[in-house]
Enzyme design. Structure first.
Site, PDB file in Angstrom:
ATOM      1  N   TYR A  90      -0.987  -7.747  17.311  1.00 24.36           N
ATOM      2  CA  TYR A  90      -1.273  -7.006  16.078  1.00 24.36           C
ATOM      3  C   TYR A  90      -2.573  -6.203  16.239  1.00 24.36           C
ATOM      4  O   TYR A  90      -2.627  -5.008  15.933  1.00 24.36           O
ATOM      5  CB  TYR A  90      -1.375  -7.974  14.891  1.00 24.36           C
ATOM      6  CG  TYR A  90      -1.733  -7.287  13.594  1.00 24.36           C
ATOM      7  CD1 TYR A  90      -0.787  -6.515  12.913  1.00 24.36           C
ATOM      8  CD2 TYR A  90      -3.012  -7.383  13.049  1.00 24.36           C
ATOM      9  CE1 TYR A  90      -1.109  -5.857  11.725  1.00 24.36           C
ATOM     10  CE2 TYR A  90      -3.346  -6.733  11.867  1.00 24.36           C
ATOM     11  CZ  TYR A  90      -2.386  -5.970  11.204  1.00 24.36           C
ATOM     12  OH  TYR A  90      -2.713  -5.322  10.039  1.00 24.36           O
ATOM     13  N   LYS A 100      -3.277  -2.068  16.216  1.00 29.50           N
ATOM     14  CA  LYS A 100      -4.205  -1.417  15.292  1.00 29.50           C
ATOM     15  C   LYS A 100      -5.254  -0.589  16.051  1.00 29.50           C
ATOM     16  O   LYS A 100      -5.688   0.461  15.562  1.00 29.50           O
ATOM     17  CB  LYS A 100      -4.866  -2.452  14.368  1.00 29.50           C
ATOM     18  CG  LYS A 100      -3.879  -3.100  13.398  1.00 29.50           C
ATOM     19  CD  LYS A 100      -3.407  -2.110  12.347  1.00 29.50           C
ATOM     20  CE  LYS A 100      -1.950  -2.004  12.138  1.00 29.50           C
ATOM     21  NZ  LYS A 100      -1.548  -0.987  11.160  1.00 29.50           N
ATOM     22  N   ILE A 127       0.830  -1.204   0.000  1.00 29.72           N
ATOM     23  CA  ILE A 127       0.000   0.000   0.000  1.00 29.72           C
ATOM     24  C   ILE A 127       0.865   1.255   0.000  1.00 29.72           C
ATOM     25  O   ILE A 127       0.541   2.247  -0.642  1.00 29.72           O
ATOM     26  CB  ILE A 127      -0.937  -0.006   1.229  1.00 29.72           C
ATOM     27  CG1 ILE A 127      -1.917  -1.169   1.135  1.00 29.72           C
ATOM     28  CG2 ILE A 127      -1.710   1.316   1.342  1.00 29.72           C
ATOM     29  CD1 ILE A 127      -2.723  -1.402   2.400  1.00 29.72           C
TER      30      ILE A 127
END
Length: 313
Positions: free
Chosen positions: A198, A202, A49
């Site tokens: 993880y 986030k 990305i």
């Protein structure tokens, strides 16, 4: 036998095409504003990305700094983007978010060499477990703490070049995040600790954007957290071996490619009139409410203060 095999392959292809292009509506190419004279930093800009975002920003005429760990991949991505866009204002600068020393060195070099900063795209991310040289969990430091430090060190420059924006690439995985201010930066325990770590990082991304927006009210520095969609990137290279045979075909079939995932990042970086939505969480369908923990202002403040404490700011 051959006939059946061909039929099976044909059916698979038909199903693939239906799934890939039926379920994931093709993104409409967006008109992007002219960015000549504006400077952007994209962390993790050499692949996925990040590279797709950097390419598009360069295409709009921005000066783009690819802040990434591997000099070989960073230089290669920068020269590919220069070639594809005809924009020579694209350069690599070394940044390893798993090292706070590297984050400080990057910020100091950048502030010394680059007079302006209008866009900070905090995109780099890892899903692997482990501990950094600074003693923090790897996903928490790379995905949140390193970016938090980077943003703080560059904030004065963002203010002096305002209107400017910070875009933080989060994820819908924040739905499973659990942040405990007293144990920030320590890997969670249990069977799925890496996955939990993880998700926690986030959630930290979503709360970081929220609190930064609150603190920067009136400065013309705005901030957005982004869920880019389920994108087929190298993030999955750290998936457990038993999971890869399941994940990889799924990623290939149903997930977006990086240039599709970059669209919402680019929207938040470039779209006019988003200022009143500073601090909000965006998906490809625009601003969305994050999961309840992602809109807990007390937790956002505790995370901010805890992050400052861990960094000695």
């Amino acid at each position: 036998g051959m006939g059946w095999a061909l039929l099976a392959v044909g059916l698979l292809l038909a199903v693939y095409t239906l799934l890939r292009y039926g379920l994931c509506s093709a993104p409409r190419p967006r008109a992007r504003p002219e960015l000549r004279g504006r400077t952007a930093i994209v962390t993790g800009g050499s692949s996925g990305i990040g590279a797709a975002t950097a390419l598009e920003l360069a295409r709009c005429g921005a000066r783009v700094i690819l802040a990434t760990r591997s000099a070989r991949r960073g230089e290669a991505a920068a020269s590919r983007i220069r070639r594809e866009t005809g924009n020579n204002q694209v350069r690599f600068m070394h940044l390893d978010l798993a090292s706070l020393r590297s984050v400080r060195a990057f910020a100091s070099t950048f502030l010394h060499q680059e007079p302006q900063l209008h866009l900070l795209i905090n995109n780099a991310g890892v899903s692997a477990g482990g501990t950094t040289e600074d003693g923090f969990s790897l996903p928490f430091q790379v995905n949140h703490l390193g970016h938090f430090l980077l943003t703080q060190l560059l904030l004065e420059r963002l203010r002096s070049c305002a209107p400017s924006r910070v875009v933080i690439v989060a994820s819908s995985a924040h739905c499973a995040g659990r942040l405990r201010p007293e144990s920030l930066g320590r890997p969670p325990s249990g069977l799925f600790s890496t996955f939990q770590d993880y998700c926690d990082s986030k959630l930290a991304n979503v709360l970081h954007a929220r609190e930064l927006a609150t603190r920067e009210q009136g400065t013309q520095v705005t901030c957005y957290a982004v869920h880019p969609g389920f994108v087929n990137t190298s993030l999955f290279r750290h998936a457990p071996l038993w999971l890869k045979p399941l994940l990889l075909p799924l990623a290939w079939l149903l997930f977006l490619d990086p240039s599709e995932g970059a669209q919402v990042v680019l929207d938040c970086a470039t779209q006019d009139g988003l200022e009143p939505l500073s601090g909000r969480y965006f998906t490809d369908r625009g601003p969305r409410l994050p999961w309840p923990a992602g809109r807990d202002d007390r937790l956002a403040r505790a995370l901010w203060e805890g992050s400052e404490r861990l960094l000695g700011l």
